[in-house]
Motif scaffolding. Structure first.
Motif, short mmCIF file in Angstrom:
data_model
loop_
_atom_site.label_atom_id
_atom_site.label_comp_id
_atom_site.label_asym_id
_atom_site.label_seq_id
_atom_site.Cartn_x
_atom_site.Cartn_y
_atom_site.Cartn_z
N TYR A 183 66.22 80.95 92.13
CA TYR A 183 67.03 80.47 91.02
C TYR A 183 66.14 79.78 89.99
N THR A 184 66.46 79.99 88.73
CA THR A 184 65.79 79.23 87.68
C THR A 184 66.50 77.89 87.53
N ASP A 185 65.92 76.98 86.75
CA ASP A 185 66.54 75.67 86.59
C ASP A 185 67.81 75.72 85.78
N SER A 186 68.10 76.87 85.16
CA SER A 186 69.37 77.02 84.43
C SER A 186 70.40 77.79 85.25
N GLY A 187 70.09 78.12 86.51
CA GLY A 187 71.04 78.78 87.38
C GLY A 187 70.95 80.29 87.42
N LEU A 188 70.01 80.88 86.70
CA LEU A 188 69.84 82.33 86.69
C LEU A 188 69.24 82.79 88.01
N ILE A 189 69.78 83.87 88.57
CA ILE A 189 69.25 84.42 89.81
C ILE A 189 68.13 85.40 89.50
N VAL A 190 67.00 85.22 90.16
CA VAL A 190 65.87 86.15 90.05
C VAL A 190 65.59 86.69 91.44
N SER A 191 65.82 87.96 91.64
CA SER A 191 65.61 88.57 92.95
C SER A 191 64.20 89.09 93.08
N SER A 192 63.63 88.89 94.26
CA SER A 192 62.29 89.40 94.51
C SER A 192 62.33 90.91 94.71
N VAL A 193 61.17 91.53 94.63
CA VAL A 193 61.05 92.98 94.88
C VAL A 193 59.95 93.21 95.89
N SER A 194 60.00 94.32 96.56
CA SER A 194 58.96 94.66 97.51
C SER A 194 57.68 95.02 96.76
N TYR A 195 56.58 95.04 97.48
CA TYR A 195 55.31 95.36 96.83
C TYR A 195 55.29 96.81 96.34
N ASP A 196 55.97 97.70 97.04
CA ASP A 196 56.04 99.10 96.59
C ASP A 196 56.73 99.20 95.23
N VAL A 197 57.84 98.46 95.06
CA VAL A 197 58.53 98.46 93.78
C VAL A 197 57.66 97.81 92.71
#
Length: 417
Positions: A183-197
């Motif tokens: 989560y960012t400090d403004s509440g936005l969700i940031v999803s991780s990705v695999s190394y292949d992606v």
């Protein structure tokens, strides 16, 4: 006559870290990159040198996380807005004549004056005193963003409609996603990705013209900017403060991550930081590393190939660029083990740049890590996670099948939680 707010620097905080801070309403200036946070002190950890704020505001905007923890080294300045007994920001100046006291180098500090808050469109004579509000001054007018009601993190996240996701009809399989939500400090969700992606993203960027060299330069600038912030930013790096330049050691391997580290070292040296780059003399060295090293050697920084040439006393910051996403056997090399041992014994805080995904052995314990473009699913040993913008165009994400909304706003480096 109103008393000015008590203000503490970093050294004051180290000396005064104690449970007496609990319940205080404070403002933390964390420099250009992190910004200003305000909230009630909920916890103080003297051993780890951390301070936590409850119901925090970031640059005047209410955070959707209920609590944020800061390391002392991240804090440039602390200003008390309200003493713990309620005298201060929310008190009417005529309601009490008694003074509260706070520790300030052994001197008593009187209760802080209340803050005058103006809503948009109000005349200056329309003053409101509210305990639950703080001010954010922008563009010459003043706005109050804090409300009396608590924010429900889970309930409010869908309303943002800004989630970074992989679309349902994209070619990335579920096994490749390995999502870890930040989560960012403004509440936005940031999803991780695999190394292949992640590799597919970089390949798509190169096809569109964002070369490895351009990406290297952007990474070096962002990592350098974050390092300057951790070193004290404008509070320490000024033309008048040249008697003791901060000292930074970059531990680099013979790969693209090492080249990013050397690039960062060049930018730090250009900003009057005493820089030492450790890069062993390997038989197989990528061309990007050689090129970056040639540029670095034109600065005042030093390049060493032997661990014995590194400082024996603690430095201000260690930047770890030893690990590679591809070469998993680097940890078996004697030079790698010697560099990792030196970093762990030096007792300096460590920033890890572009660390490998969880599951890899992390020989150096980091306090912070900096991910590039999108976060990978990292292990807990990588410390506090930051994300930097390396200039990937929107089309790059579209080509890989990612529905992307930039989380950076006006910044190039942001913290993730």
């Amino acid at each position: 006559m109103m008393t000015s707010f008590p203000v503490y620097g970093v050294q004051d905080l180290v000396e005064l870290m104690a449970e007496e801070w609990l319940g205080y309403l404070v403002s933390l200036d964390c420099g250009v990159t992190l910004g200003v946070y305000q909230g009630e002190v909920s916890a103080v950890d003297q051993d780890r040198q951390t301070i936590s704020l409850r119901q925090p505001l970031h640059n005047g905007v209410r955070c959707l996380v209920s609590e944020v923890t800061f390391s002392v080294i991240d804090i440039r300045e602390l200003k008390i807005l309200e003493i713990g007994n309620g005298r201060g920001i929310g008190s009417d100046p005529s309601s009490s004549s008694s003074s509260s006291h706070s520790r300030n180098g052994g001197h008593a500090v009187t209760g802080c004056p209340p803050v005058m808050l103006l809503r948009r469109g109000c005349h200056e004579s329309q003053v409101m005193w509210r305990r639950a509000e703080m001010e954010n001054i922008t563009g010459g007018h003043r706005e109050s963003f804090m409300t009396d009601t608590d924010v429900d993190l889970r309930g409010n996240l869908p309303a943002f409609n800004k989630r970074l996701t992989l679309t349902s009809n994209d070619p990335v399989t579920a096994a490749q996603r390995e999502e870890k939500k930040y989560y960012t400090d403004s509440g936005l969700i940031v999803s991780s990705v695999s190394y292949d992606v992640y590799k597919r993203l970089l390949a798509a960027a190169e096809r569109l013209g964002l070369s490895v060299e351009r990406r290297l330069e952007m990474t070096g600038v962002c990592a350098g900017q974050m390092a300057l912030m951790l070193l004290g930013g404008p509070y320490r790096l000024t033309p008048k403060n040249v008697h003791r330049r901060p000292q930074v050691v970059l531990l680099c391997g013979p790969h693209i991550q090492g080249a990013q580290g050397v690039s960062c070292g060049r930018h730090l040296a250009n900003h009057e930081v005493d820089v030492i780059v450790f890069l062993p003399n390997c038989v197989k060295m990528q061309e990007t590393v050689t090129t970056e090293l040639m540029l670095f050697n034109q600065t005042s920084g030093r390049h060493v190939q032997n661990i014995r040439d590194l400082p024996v006393t603690p430095v201000d910051l260690v930047i770890n660029c030893l690990d590679s996403h591809e070469s998993i056997f680097l940890g078996e090399q004697p030079w790698y083990q010697a560099a990792a041992d030196w970093a762990n014994q030096n007792r300096a805080p460590v920033l890890s740049v572009d660390p490998p995904i969880s599951g890899h052995h992390h020989a150096v314990e980091a306090r912070w890590c900096l991910c590039l473009g999108l976060p990978l699913p990292l292990s807990q040993g990588e410390g506090r996670v930051y994300l930097c913008d390396i200039g990937l165009p929107q089309q790059v994400f579209h080509d890989v099948g990612i529905d992307y909304v930039s989380p950076f706003g006006s910044r190039f480096v942001i913290p993730l939680y």
